[in-house]
Design an enzyme around this catalytic site. Sequence first.
Site, short mmCIF file in Angstrom:
data_model
loop_
_atom_site.label_atom_id
_atom_site.label_comp_id
_atom_site.label_asym_id
_atom_site.label_seq_id
_atom_site.Cartn_x
_atom_site.Cartn_y
_atom_site.Cartn_z
N GLU A 154 0.82 -1.21 0.00
CA GLU A 154 0.00 0.00 0.00
C GLU A 154 0.86 1.26 0.00
OE1 GLU A 154 -4.04 -0.79 2.33
OE2 GLU A 154 -2.28 -1.33 3.51
N TYR A 163 -13.34 27.36 0.95
CA TYR A 163 -13.30 25.91 0.72
C TYR A 163 -12.13 25.50 -0.14
CZ TYR A 163 -16.40 27.35 -3.17
OH TYR A 163 -16.97 27.99 -4.25
N GLU A 194 -7.62 6.65 10.62
CA GLU A 194 -7.91 7.46 11.79
C GLU A 194 -6.86 8.55 11.99
OE1 GLU A 194 -7.91 4.18 11.52
OE2 GLU A 194 -9.34 3.24 12.88
N LYS A 212 -11.21 4.45 1.97
CA LYS A 212 -10.29 3.76 1.06
C LYS A 212 -11.14 2.97 0.09
CE LYS A 212 -6.45 1.96 2.52
NZ LYS A 212 -5.38 1.07 3.06
#
Length: 119
Positions: free
Chosen positions: A21, A53, A72, A98
Amino acid sequence: MGKIKLNNIRVHAWHGCLKEESIIGSDYRVDLEVHADLSVPSKTDKLSDTVDYVHLNTIIKEEMDIKSKLLEHVAKRILDRIFMEIPKIKSAEISVSKINPPIGGDVESVSVTLSAKNE
């Protein structure tokens, strides 16, 4: 009080606990909702009076570009930076997803959602 939402921000990043990954990376989706007093900009029509934004999107992209093992962790980093750089924001909720996670099954995505208040 009002809210600003950024929906379905798509990025490619290198988060995860597997070695592959961090090399190949994965596709991610980020959704953000922030709460702030929007009464002034609703009257003045000035960008300087509101939460930009574009700034939020930049923070998300830059933080997603820093490798983390856990969703997290990256979500918390994003929230911390938002509160540090944009004090007008009173609270926020972020979801980091993900897409097609490598978990040995046909799973569209996994998501982590964190909420926090600016103290």
